[in-house]
Design a protein around this motif. Sequence first.
Motif, PDB file in Angstrom:
ATOM      1  N   SER A 118       1.387   4.443 -17.762  1.00 59.02           N
ATOM      2  CA  SER A 118       2.517   4.737 -16.883  1.00 59.02           C
ATOM      3  C   SER A 118       2.765   3.541 -15.973  1.00 59.02           C
ATOM      4  O   SER A 118       1.884   2.695 -15.770  1.00 59.02           O
ATOM      5  CB  SER A 118       2.216   5.978 -16.036  1.00 59.02           C
ATOM      6  OG  SER A 118       1.160   5.694 -15.126  1.00 59.02           O
ATOM      7  N   ILE A 119       3.948   3.473 -15.406  1.00 61.37           N
ATOM      8  CA  ILE A 119       4.246   2.371 -14.499  1.00 61.37           C
ATOM      9  C   ILE A 119       3.369   2.458 -13.254  1.00 61.37           C
ATOM     10  O   ILE A 119       2.955   1.445 -12.694  1.00 61.37           O
ATOM     11  CB  ILE A 119       5.752   2.357 -14.128  1.00 61.37           C
ATOM     12  CG1 ILE A 119       6.114   1.063 -13.398  1.00 61.37           C
ATOM     13  CG2 ILE A 119       6.134   3.587 -13.325  1.00 61.37           C
ATOM     14  CD1 ILE A 119       6.001  -0.178 -14.237  1.00 61.37           C
ATOM     15  N   GLU A 120       3.029   3.684 -12.856  1.00 59.79           N
ATOM     16  CA  GLU A 120       2.130   3.849 -11.708  1.00 59.79           C
ATOM     17  C   GLU A 120       0.723   3.354 -12.050  1.00 59.79           C
ATOM     18  O   GLU A 120       0.055   2.710 -11.239  1.00 59.79           O
ATOM     19  CB  GLU A 120       2.076   5.315 -11.276  1.00 59.79           C
ATOM     20  CG  GLU A 120       3.374   5.867 -10.708  1.00 59.79           C
ATOM     21  CD  GLU A 120       4.366   6.266 -11.793  1.00 59.79           C
ATOM     22  OE1 GLU A 120       3.980   6.275 -12.996  1.00 59.79           O
ATOM     23  OE2 GLU A 120       5.521   6.559 -11.446  1.00 59.79           O
ATOM     24  N   GLY A 121       0.279   3.660 -13.282  1.00 59.31           N
ATOM     25  CA  GLY A 121      -1.030   3.186 -13.717  1.00 59.31           C
ATOM     26  C   GLY A 121      -1.072   1.673 -13.815  1.00 59.31           C
ATOM     27  O   GLY A 121      -2.073   1.041 -13.465  1.00 59.31           O
ATOM     28  N   PHE A 122       0.021   1.092 -14.279  1.00 59.86           N
ATOM     29  CA  PHE A 122       0.107  -0.364 -14.368  1.00 59.86           C
ATOM     30  C   PHE A 122       0.014  -0.999 -12.983  1.00 59.86           C
ATOM     31  O   PHE A 122      -0.716  -1.973 -12.772  1.00 59.86           O
ATOM     32  CB  PHE A 122       1.425  -0.760 -15.033  1.00 59.86           C
ATOM     33  CG  PHE A 122       1.694  -2.236 -15.047  1.00 59.86           C
ATOM     34  CD1 PHE A 122       1.057  -3.063 -15.953  1.00 59.86           C
ATOM     35  CD2 PHE A 122       2.587  -2.796 -14.143  1.00 59.86           C
ATOM     36  CE1 PHE A 122       1.305  -4.426 -15.964  1.00 59.86           C
ATOM     37  CE2 PHE A 122       2.842  -4.153 -14.148  1.00 59.86           C
ATOM     38  CZ  PHE A 122       2.199  -4.968 -15.057  1.00 59.86           C
ATOM     39  N   ALA A 123       0.725  -0.417 -12.022  1.00 62.75           N
ATOM     40  CA  ALA A 123       0.703  -0.949 -10.655  1.00 62.75           C
ATOM     41  C   ALA A 123      -0.699  -0.852 -10.062  1.00 62.75           C
ATOM     42  O   ALA A 123      -1.191  -1.794  -9.424  1.00 62.75           O
ATOM     43  CB  ALA A 123       1.707  -0.196  -9.788  1.00 62.75           C
ATOM     44  N   GLY A 124      -1.360   0.281 -10.279  1.00 59.72           N
ATOM     45  CA  GLY A 124      -2.711   0.450  -9.764  1.00 59.72           C
ATOM     46  C   GLY A 124      -3.685  -0.526 -10.394  1.00 59.72           C
ATOM     47  O   GLY A 124      -4.566  -1.074  -9.720  1.00 59.72           O
ATOM     48  N   TYR A 125      -3.521  -0.761 -11.682  1.00 56.96           N
ATOM     49  CA  TYR A 125      -4.389  -1.719 -12.374  1.00 56.96           C
ATOM     50  C   TYR A 125      -4.218  -3.117 -11.790  1.00 56.96           C
ATOM     51  O   TYR A 125      -5.197  -3.826 -11.546  1.00 56.96           O
ATOM     52  CB  TYR A 125      -4.068  -1.723 -13.868  1.00 56.96           C
ATOM     53  CG  TYR A 125      -4.876  -2.728 -14.653  1.00 56.96           C
ATOM     54  CD1 TYR A 125      -6.172  -2.441 -15.052  1.00 56.96           C
ATOM     55  CD2 TYR A 125      -4.339  -3.973 -14.984  1.00 56.96           C
ATOM     56  CE1 TYR A 125      -6.924  -3.365 -15.763  1.00 56.96           C
ATOM     57  CE2 TYR A 125      -5.082  -4.900 -15.691  1.00 56.96           C
ATOM     58  CZ  TYR A 125      -6.375  -4.588 -16.074  1.00 56.96           C
ATOM     59  OH  TYR A 125      -7.118  -5.513 -16.765  1.00 56.96           O
ATOM     60  N   GLU A 173       9.508  -4.815 -11.627  1.00 59.20           N
ATOM     61  CA  GLU A 173       9.832  -6.031 -10.884  1.00 59.20           C
ATOM     62  C   GLU A 173       9.237  -5.983  -9.475  1.00 59.20           C
ATOM     63  O   GLU A 173       8.731  -6.992  -8.968  1.00 59.20           O
ATOM     64  CB  GLU A 173      11.350  -6.220 -10.814  1.00 59.20           C
ATOM     65  CG  GLU A 173      12.004  -6.540 -12.146  1.00 59.20           C
ATOM     66  CD  GLU A 173      11.566  -7.886 -12.701  1.00 59.20           C
ATOM     67  OE1 GLU A 173      11.124  -8.755 -11.924  1.00 59.20           O
ATOM     68  OE2 GLU A 173      11.661  -8.074 -13.926  1.00 59.20           O
ATOM     69  N   HIS A 174       9.278  -4.816  -8.856  1.00 60.56           N
ATOM     70  CA  HIS A 174       8.692  -4.671  -7.521  1.00 60.56           C
ATOM     71  C   HIS A 174       7.178  -4.867  -7.579  1.00 60.56           C
ATOM     72  O   HIS A 174       6.597  -5.569  -6.739  1.00 60.56           O
ATOM     73  CB  HIS A 174       9.026  -3.290  -6.954  1.00 60.56           C
ATOM     74  CG  HIS A 174       8.366  -3.009  -5.641  1.00 60.56           C
ATOM     75  ND1 HIS A 174       8.780  -3.589  -4.457  1.00 60.56           N
ATOM     76  CD2 HIS A 174       7.296  -2.221  -5.318  1.00 60.56           C
ATOM     77  CE1 HIS A 174       8.007  -3.175  -3.466  1.00 60.56           C
ATOM     78  NE2 HIS A 174       7.107  -2.346  -3.960  1.00 60.56           N
ATOM     79  N   THR A 175       6.541  -4.257  -8.578  1.00 57.66           N
ATOM     80  CA  THR A 175       5.086  -4.391  -8.729  1.00 57.66           C
ATOM     81  C   THR A 175       4.704  -5.839  -8.987  1.00 57.66           C
ATOM     82  O   THR A 175       3.734  -6.351  -8.419  1.00 57.66           O
ATOM     83  CB  THR A 175       4.596  -3.508  -9.890  1.00 57.66           C
ATOM     84  OG1 THR A 175       4.887  -2.139  -9.595  1.00 57.66           O
ATOM     85  CG2 THR A 175       3.100  -3.669 -10.112  1.00 57.66           C
ATOM     86  N   ARG A 176       5.471  -6.493  -9.832  1.00 59.42           N
ATOM     87  CA  ARG A 176       5.203  -7.904 -10.132  1.00 59.42           C
ATOM     88  C   ARG A 176       5.269  -8.755  -8.869  1.00 59.42           C
ATOM     89  O   ARG A 176       4.344  -9.522  -8.570  1.00 59.42           O
ATOM     90  CB  ARG A 176       6.215  -8.411 -11.161  1.00 59.42           C
ATOM     91  CG  ARG A 176       6.134  -9.904 -11.424  1.00 59.42           C
ATOM     92  CD  ARG A 176       7.289 -10.387 -12.301  1.00 59.42           C
ATOM     93  NE  ARG A 176       7.280 -11.842 -12.375  1.00 59.42           N
ATOM     94  CZ  ARG A 176       7.844 -12.634 -11.471  1.00 59.42           C
ATOM     95  NH1 ARG A 176       8.474 -12.106 -10.422  1.00 59.42           N
ATOM     96  NH2 ARG A 176       7.784 -13.948 -11.607  1.00 59.42           N
ATOM     97  N   ALA A 177       6.361  -8.625  -8.119  1.00 57.98           N
ATOM     98  CA  ALA A 177       6.525  -9.435  -6.910  1.00 57.98           C
ATOM     99  C   ALA A 177       5.442  -9.114  -5.884  1.00 57.98           C
ATOM    100  O   ALA A 177       4.869 -10.016  -5.255  1.00 57.98           O
ATOM    101  CB  ALA A 177       7.907  -9.198  -6.313  1.00 57.98           C
ATOM    102  N   GLN A 178       5.147  -7.842  -5.727  1.00 54.11           N
ATOM    103  CA  GLN A 178       4.124  -7.422  -4.766  1.00 54.11           C
ATOM    104  C   GLN A 178       2.758  -7.988  -5.141  1.00 54.11           C
ATOM    105  O   GLN A 178       2.003  -8.456  -4.279  1.00 54.11           O
ATOM    106  CB  GLN A 178       4.084  -5.890  -4.720  1.00 54.11           C
ATOM    107  CG  GLN A 178       3.328  -5.306  -3.551  1.00 54.11           C
ATOM    108  CD  GLN A 178       3.462  -3.792  -3.517  1.00 54.11           C
ATOM    109  OE1 GLN A 178       3.230  -3.110  -4.522  1.00 54.11           O
ATOM    110  NE2 GLN A 178       3.855  -3.255  -2.378  1.00 54.11           N
ATOM    111  N   THR A 179       2.450  -7.972  -6.422  1.00 57.55           N
ATOM    112  CA  THR A 179       1.159  -8.483  -6.888  1.00 57.55           C
ATOM    113  C   THR A 179       1.064  -9.995  -6.708  1.00 57.55           C
ATOM    114  O   THR A 179       0.049 -10.519  -6.239  1.00 57.55           O
ATOM    115  CB  THR A 179       0.942  -8.119  -8.365  1.00 57.55           C
ATOM    116  OG1 THR A 179       1.018  -6.696  -8.524  1.00 57.55           O
ATOM    117  CG2 THR A 179      -0.415  -8.606  -8.853  1.00 57.55           C
TER     118      THR A 179
END
Length: 209
Positions: A36-43, A73-79
């Motif tokens: 999931s996109i949430e799982g990807f962000a957490g990873y 895109e938000h997760t990418r930039a945040q990371t």
Amino acid sequence: MQKLVNLMSVPTPSGRLYETDLRLRPDGAGGLLVSSIEGFAGYQRERAWAWEHQALVRARAIAGAESVMQTFEHTRAQTLCLPRNADKVVADVRQMRQRMRAELDRSGPGRFDLKHGEGGLVDLEFALQAAVLAHAARFPALARPRSSGELIDALSTVGIWDSVCAEGAHQAHGCLLARSLECTLDCRPRVLPLTDELARSRQQVRAAT
């Protein structure tokens, strides 16, 4: 999923659409094939390796629901903009690069591997990625570009690379990429005699790394 991967990576007269490797997913071969996109962000926040954050520098959403693409895109930039120890970033990236070169560099006496050789395209890519990871927390604009040319310009704009270094990197990237594409179009290995032009490009890449 395997059928989709095969369709994307099958050789055609024009090359492959995308080269895919399902082993490079979150948590590797032991991870879910699709998360999931949430799982990807957490990873990305909690378990991703440095090289996986490097991969985000060039990553982009290409298809899917608009909401999922925006979240990516938000997760990418945040990371990419997480605070990091610059010295550790450089050390981690350098260690990974040395391991890759030991396995993949096909250079030999008087011959230069355009992609994996010392001072080649991958060295330049790794230098750009390391700079983004080390400095994007202070300069969030570094998280926006994807292409090498845009990344070089962004690093110059914020003052991480001076104009001489940036111009040399642009020249080297243009030269190495052009020669590499010529080899690809001619179905030749990307290993060429080390001409003066290539030697100059290698030196320009080394100056940036």
